[in-house]
Motif scaffolding. Structure first.
Motif, PDB file in Angstrom:
ATOM      1  N   GLY A  68       4.634   1.246  -8.480  1.00 32.34           N
ATOM      2  CA  GLY A  68       3.322   0.676  -8.775  1.00 32.34           C
ATOM      3  C   GLY A  68       2.843  -0.284  -7.707  1.00 32.34           C
ATOM      4  O   GLY A  68       1.652  -0.297  -7.358  1.00 32.34           O
ATOM      5  N   SER A  69       3.746  -1.085  -7.156  1.00 33.38           N
ATOM      6  CA  SER A  69       3.340  -2.051  -6.124  1.00 33.38           C
ATOM      7  C   SER A  69       2.903  -1.382  -4.840  1.00 33.38           C
ATOM      8  O   SER A  69       2.178  -1.987  -4.045  1.00 33.38           O
ATOM      9  CB  SER A  69       4.501  -3.005  -5.831  1.00 33.38           C
ATOM     10  N   GLN A  71       1.313   1.721  -4.792  1.00 39.73           N
ATOM     11  CA  GLN A  71       0.263   2.696  -5.047  1.00 39.73           C
ATOM     12  C   GLN A  71      -1.035   2.266  -4.359  1.00 39.73           C
ATOM     13  O   GLN A  71      -1.362   1.083  -4.314  1.00 39.73           O
ATOM     14  CB  GLN A  71       0.018   2.839  -6.547  1.00 39.73           C
ATOM     15  N   GLU A  73      -4.080   2.380  -5.349  1.00 38.70           N
ATOM     16  CA  GLU A  73      -5.017   1.659  -6.222  1.00 38.70           C
ATOM     17  C   GLU A  73      -4.662   0.183  -6.372  1.00 38.70           C
ATOM     18  O   GLU A  73      -5.482  -0.619  -6.842  1.00 38.70           O
ATOM     19  CB  GLU A  73      -5.089   2.305  -7.603  1.00 38.70           C
ATOM     20  N   ASN A  74      -3.438  -0.196  -5.965  1.00 32.53           N
ATOM     21  CA  ASN A  74      -3.011  -1.594  -6.034  1.00 32.53           C
ATOM     22  C   ASN A  74      -3.001  -2.270  -4.666  1.00 32.53           C
ATOM     23  O   ASN A  74      -2.358  -3.312  -4.490  1.00 32.53           O
ATOM     24  CB  ASN A  74      -1.615  -1.682  -6.656  1.00 32.53           C
ATOM     25  N   ALA A  77      -4.176  -5.900  -4.766  1.00 27.82           N
ATOM     26  CA  ALA A  77      -3.151  -6.830  -5.238  1.00 27.82           C
ATOM     27  C   ALA A  77      -2.136  -7.134  -4.144  1.00 27.82           C
ATOM     28  O   ALA A  77      -1.621  -8.255  -4.052  1.00 27.82           O
ATOM     29  CB  ALA A  77      -2.453  -6.255  -6.469  1.00 27.82           C
ATOM     30  N   PRO A 162      -8.572   2.726  -4.731  1.00 24.74           N
ATOM     31  CA  PRO A 162      -8.758   1.485  -5.491  1.00 24.74           C
ATOM     32  C   PRO A 162     -10.095   1.450  -6.217  1.00 24.74           C
ATOM     33  O   PRO A 162     -11.091   2.004  -5.746  1.00 24.74           O
ATOM     34  CB  PRO A 162      -8.696   0.404  -4.406  1.00 24.74           C
ATOM     35  N   SER A 165     -10.713  -3.378  -9.777  1.00 22.73           N
ATOM     36  CA  SER A 165      -9.664  -4.396  -9.683  1.00 22.73           C
ATOM     37  C   SER A 165      -9.392  -4.790  -8.234  1.00 22.73           C
ATOM     38  O   SER A 165      -9.066  -5.946  -7.949  1.00 22.73           O
ATOM     39  CB  SER A 165      -8.381  -3.890 -10.338  1.00 22.73           C
ATOM     40  N   ALA A 166      -9.531  -3.825  -7.321  1.00 23.43           N
ATOM     41  CA  ALA A 166      -9.334  -4.133  -5.903  1.00 23.43           C
ATOM     42  C   ALA A 166     -10.450  -5.034  -5.382  1.00 23.43           C
ATOM     43  O   ALA A 166     -10.208  -5.913  -4.547  1.00 23.43           O
ATOM     44  CB  ALA A 166      -9.277  -2.850  -5.091  1.00 23.43           C
ATOM     45  N   GLY A 242      -3.764  -9.893 -10.645  1.00 21.16           N
ATOM     46  CA  GLY A 242      -2.731  -8.875 -10.513  1.00 21.16           C
ATOM     47  C   GLY A 242      -1.806  -9.015  -9.335  1.00 21.16           C
ATOM     48  O   GLY A 242      -1.113  -8.052  -8.977  1.00 21.16           O
TER      49      GLY A 242
END
Length: 283
Positions: A68-69, A71, A73-74, A77, A162, A165-166, A242
């Motif tokens: 997840g860290s 990916q 889309e993150n 974060a 992303p 949230s990005a 996040g």
């Protein structure tokens, strides 16, 4: 009145262009930018990928957390989680060097004698550093996103670009970086030199607040105070969007409260630096 405003704006814009040219040609700008990009890639992707591929000591990090860290889309974060401490310290050093070196080299005295007024000169310097911060954060996001896409494609993960949230994370990154920049500017003006400004800034960003957090585990009032200090406010905003899982990231305040504290610090540090520049002799 209009001609006076045009003159002031022209002076500020001229200072911004001159400062941007100086920072563009200054080796320290590129060295610090390179150090930050290497750090965010190393700690955000290289180490996590090695741990996922064959690490034997991942401790509390599960495979899903590691995946997840990294990916795409993150990616936002990944940018913000490094800024409360190490990335912020690098931005602070750049700002402190940019302002403090003008005293050591005597360029402030020459510039203000022959050029713009002190307020205009300070506004131009702050404007140039603001441009640098925006470019640095945007470049970090692009680099992290490229690394995330490369890892996801290599491992054949299902991924997406992303989303909102990005945007929140990048906005928080800009505010955190702006606070550390204003702090560095204040230290550069207050100490009238680069060396002491950098030393004090690093001591505060990396050492002092961490020591206070350690004391805060024993004393409740100190623990409450650390959450609203510059680094604590930055860590709480990063945690709210996040950015958890990195040193300096906290979850003691809401994102709105942390953002308001950061805005207050930006105004205070920039205003205090300008006031000192206007009211004090250059030597």
């Amino acid at each position: 009145m209009g001609s006076v405003m045009d003159t002031v704006m022209g002076s500020v814009m001229g200072t911004v262009k001159a400062e941007l040219l100086r920072l563009w040609k200054w080796p320290a700008t590129w060295v610090l930018t390179g150090v930050w990009l290497v750090m965010t890639l190393t700690f955000g992707y290289v180490f996590n990928y090695l741990a996922l591929s064959g690490g034997t000591n991942t401790r509390d990090l599960s495979q899903q957390q590691l995946i997840g860290s990294m990916q795409p889309e993150n990616a936002g974060a990944a940018v913000v989680r490094g800024l409360p401490m190490f990335g912020g310290a690098i931005v602070l050093v750049l700002a402190a060097l940019a302002v403090g070196s003008g005293y050591g080299w005597g360029t402030w005295k020459t510039t203000l004698t022959a050029g713009p007024r002190r307020v205009s000169a300070m506004a131009g310097t702050l404007g140039a550093l603001a441009v640098v911060v925006v470019v640095l954060v945007a470049l970090t996001f692009v680099v992290d996103l490229g690394a995330a896409i490369a890892v996801a494609s290599l491992e054949d993960w299902g991924w997406s670009l992303p989303g909102w949230s990005a945007v929140e994370a990048v906005g928080a990154s800009l505010l955190i970086a702006a606070m550390w920049t204003a702090f560095g500017v204040f230290l550069g003006v207050a100490t009238r030199g680069p060396a002491l400004a950098v030393g004090l800034g690093l001591m505060w960003a990396v050492v002092a607040e961490n020591l206070l957090r350690g004391v805060g585990s024993l004393l409740g009032p100190v623990e409450s105070l650390t959450g609203v200090l510059p680094g604590g406010s930055a860590g709480n905003l990063a945690g709210a969007v996040g950015g958890s899982g990195a040193p300096g990231v906290l979850n003691d305040l809401s994102g709105t409260t942390a953002a308001l504290f950061l805005l207050g610090y930006v105004v205070f540090f920039a205003g205090a630096a300008t006031l000192l520049k206007v009211r004090r002799d250059l030597v």
